[in-house]
Design a protein around this motif. Structure first.
Motif, mmCIF file in Angstrom:
data_model
loop_
_atom_site.group_PDB
_atom_site.id
_atom_site.type_symbol
_atom_site.label_atom_id
_atom_site.label_comp_id
_atom_site.label_asym_id
_atom_site.label_seq_id
_atom_site.Cartn_x
_atom_site.Cartn_y
_atom_site.Cartn_z
ATOM 1 N N ARG A 277 12.548 -9.441 43.875
ATOM 2 C CA ARG A 277 11.199 -10.004 43.947
ATOM 3 C C ARG A 277 10.832 -10.602 42.596
ATOM 4 O O ARG A 277 10.946 -9.949 41.562
ATOM 5 C CB ARG A 277 10.181 -8.919 44.310
ATOM 6 N N ARG A 278 10.423 -11.858 42.601
ATOM 7 C CA ARG A 278 10.038 -12.536 41.366
ATOM 8 C C ARG A 278 8.536 -12.799 41.370
ATOM 9 O O ARG A 278 7.988 -13.334 42.328
ATOM 10 C CB ARG A 278 10.775 -13.858 41.206
ATOM 11 N N GLU A 292 9.202 -12.790 36.083
ATOM 12 C CA GLU A 292 9.791 -11.460 35.974
ATOM 13 C C GLU A 292 10.374 -11.040 37.315
ATOM 14 O O GLU A 292 9.823 -11.372 38.366
ATOM 15 C CB GLU A 292 8.745 -10.441 35.519
ATOM 16 N N SER A 293 11.481 -10.308 37.266
ATOM 17 C CA SER A 293 12.156 -9.860 38.482
ATOM 18 C C SER A 293 12.096 -8.347 38.602
ATOM 19 O O SER A 293 12.171 -7.616 37.604
ATOM 20 C CB SER A 293 13.621 -10.315 38.481
ATOM 21 N N GLN A 294 11.983 -7.889 39.845
ATOM 22 C CA GLN A 294 11.966 -6.471 40.156
ATOM 23 C C GLN A 294 12.635 -6.274 41.505
ATOM 24 O O GLN A 294 12.399 -7.049 42.439
ATOM 25 C CB GLN A 294 10.520 -5.959 40.224
ATOM 26 N N PHE A 295 13.490 -5.267 41.636
ATOM 27 C CA PHE A 295 14.068 -4.958 42.936
ATOM 28 C C PHE A 295 13.060 -4.148 43.760
ATOM 29 O O PHE A 295 12.407 -3.223 43.254
ATOM 30 C CB PHE A 295 15.356 -4.152 42.789
ATOM 31 N N VAL A 296 12.941 -4.520 45.030
ATOM 32 C CA VAL A 296 12.068 -3.786 45.951
ATOM 33 C C VAL A 296 12.820 -3.541 47.253
ATOM 34 O O VAL A 296 13.719 -4.305 47.620
ATOM 35 C CB VAL A 296 10.748 -4.537 46.243
ATOM 36 N N ILE A 297 12.452 -2.471 47.956
ATOM 37 C CA ILE A 297 13.037 -2.122 49.243
ATOM 38 C C ILE A 297 11.922 -2.086 50.285
ATOM 39 O O ILE A 297 10.823 -1.588 50.016
ATOM 40 C CB ILE A 297 13.760 -0.764 49.178
ATOM 41 N N THR A 298 12.213 -2.642 51.469
ATOM 42 C CA THR A 298 11.281 -2.584 52.597
ATOM 43 C C THR A 298 12.022 -2.072 53.828
ATOM 44 O O THR A 298 13.254 -1.942 53.820
ATOM 45 C CB THR A 298 10.693 -3.973 52.922
ATOM 46 N N ASP A 299 11.275 -1.828 54.902
ATOM 47 C CA ASP A 299 11.925 -1.555 56.170
ATOM 48 C C ASP A 299 12.407 -2.875 56.777
ATOM 49 O O ASP A 299 12.224 -3.945 56.187
ATOM 50 C CB ASP A 299 11.012 -0.776 57.118
ATOM 51 N N ILE A 300 12.996 -2.843 57.944
ATOM 52 C CA ILE A 300 13.628 -4.023 58.524
ATOM 53 C C ILE A 300 12.593 -5.078 58.934
ATOM 54 O O ILE A 300 12.934 -6.251 59.139
ATOM 55 C CB ILE A 300 14.510 -3.634 59.733
ATOM 56 N N VAL A 308 12.115 -0.388 43.181
ATOM 57 C CA VAL A 308 13.308 0.379 42.877
ATOM 58 C C VAL A 308 13.326 0.709 41.398
ATOM 59 O O VAL A 308 13.221 -0.186 40.557
ATOM 60 C CB VAL A 308 14.583 -0.415 43.251
ATOM 61 N N VAL A 309 13.432 1.973 41.081
ATOM 62 C CA VAL A 309 13.515 2.416 39.690
ATOM 63 C C VAL A 309 14.988 2.581 39.340
ATOM 64 O O VAL A 309 15.680 3.433 39.917
ATOM 65 C CB VAL A 309 12.750 3.743 39.476
#
Length: 311
Positions: A277-278, A292-300, A308-309
């Motif tokens: 995610r930017r 800035e970029s960050q990883f994120v998790i979602t459901d389907i 995400v840490v």
């Protein structure tokens, strides 16, 4: 003759979760630069991108890390493996480009800065060059049993190459930033003209997901199949989309805009999606543009988003 079935649909948007999400408050258009030469980009010294789940273990993933100097020049492009539960990190190799893939047999497939295709065991052993330097080969993708892979050449060919590096076939399909379904028959790829092509390798039939609203302008942001091959998750400048291969319908599950975008989806064995995610912003007084970029998790369905840490 190749038969192309063009599926034109009216977009259905699922924004109920977005309205409750604080990220929606920052999803807006950015102003034009006050300078005739445009924005000055203030990039971070370190950027993580292109996450990809271990298909056998949803607690593990690989990703690329770019390190820059103060002038935004690349210092390194690294491939990392991380366990999301224990936070254990392993640097696997440097000089990696584009989007590495993790196969079911635990072999990683990726490009390096030479635009050749390499493989490596997920434990970091057995780094092997698979292509011959006679061309430039990009965006490799394993077939479901990892006995071969598809890649795209700089002279616009789709090559099928064995996992030992022998060219098996030249295909007549486009294969740019594509993904191979677990059903072994369908290969999806970005279409430059707009939309996503899903090619049936057995019959030659092509399903093209396309909209009358021209929403796919900038659709080369990555895609991933669900483990059963029923859904294709793919990203464009307008958002994240979920295409159903049984009903040939598509819905938008995440909205993007100039200040917020989603890239490089990867679907886990547990049917969760990880994205890069930017978030983008500007400082008009300094004429600077920040990303800035960050990883994120979602459901389907793109809901229940969480960061995400890594450390």
């Amino acid at each position: 003759m190749k038969k192309i079935n063009i599926v034109v649909f009216i977009l259905v948007c699922l924004f109920s979760s977005c309205r409750k999400d604080k990220l929606c408050k920052i999803c807006h258009d950015l102003p034009l630069s006050p300078s005739a030469t445009g924005w000055e980009y203030a990039l971070p010294m370190e950027t993580n991108l292109a996450p990809y789940f271990n298909p056998n273990n949803s607690n593990e993933m690989i990703y690329r890390r770019i390190n820059r100097d103060a002038n935004h020049n690349y210092l390194s492009q690294e491939l990392w493996k991380v366990n999301l539960s224990t936070k254990e990190h392993n640097l696997l190799v440097e000089g990696v480009r584009y989007r590495p893939k993790w196969g079911k047999t635990n072999w990683l497939l990726f490009n390096r800065t030479d635009n050749q295709v390499w493989k490596m065991n997920s434990n970091g052993d057995s780094l092997t060059l698979l292509t011959d330097n006679a061309n430039q080969y990009t965006h490799p993708e394993w077939n479901p049993d990892n006995t071969a892979f598809l890649c795209w050449t700089f002279d616009n060919k789709a090559l099928l190459i064995s996992n030992y590096g022998a060219i098996v076939d030249t295909l007549t399909i486009p294969f740019y930033k594509g993904a191979w379904s677990a059903d072994k028959h369908h290969v999806a790829a970005v279409v430059y003209a707009g939309g996503v092509d899903v090619n049936n390798l057995d019959t030659g039939e092509v399903i093209r997901f396309q909209s009358e609203f021209d929403i796919f302008k900038g659709n080369g942001r990555g895609m991933s199949w669900t483990p059963d091959g029923k859904y294709l998750i793919w990203t464009a400048s307008e958002g994240v989309f979920k295409s159903d291969m049984e009903t040939f319908s598509t819905i938008m599950i995440k909205k993007s805009c100039e200040s917020l975008g989603y890239f490089s989806p990867s679907v886990s064995a547990d049917y969760e999606i990880i994205f890069e995610r930017r978030t983008n912003s500007v400082d008009e007084d300094k004429n600077e543009y920040y990303s800035e970029s960050q990883f994120v998790i979602t459901d389907i369905n793109g809901e229940n988003e969480r960061e995400v840490v890594l450390e």
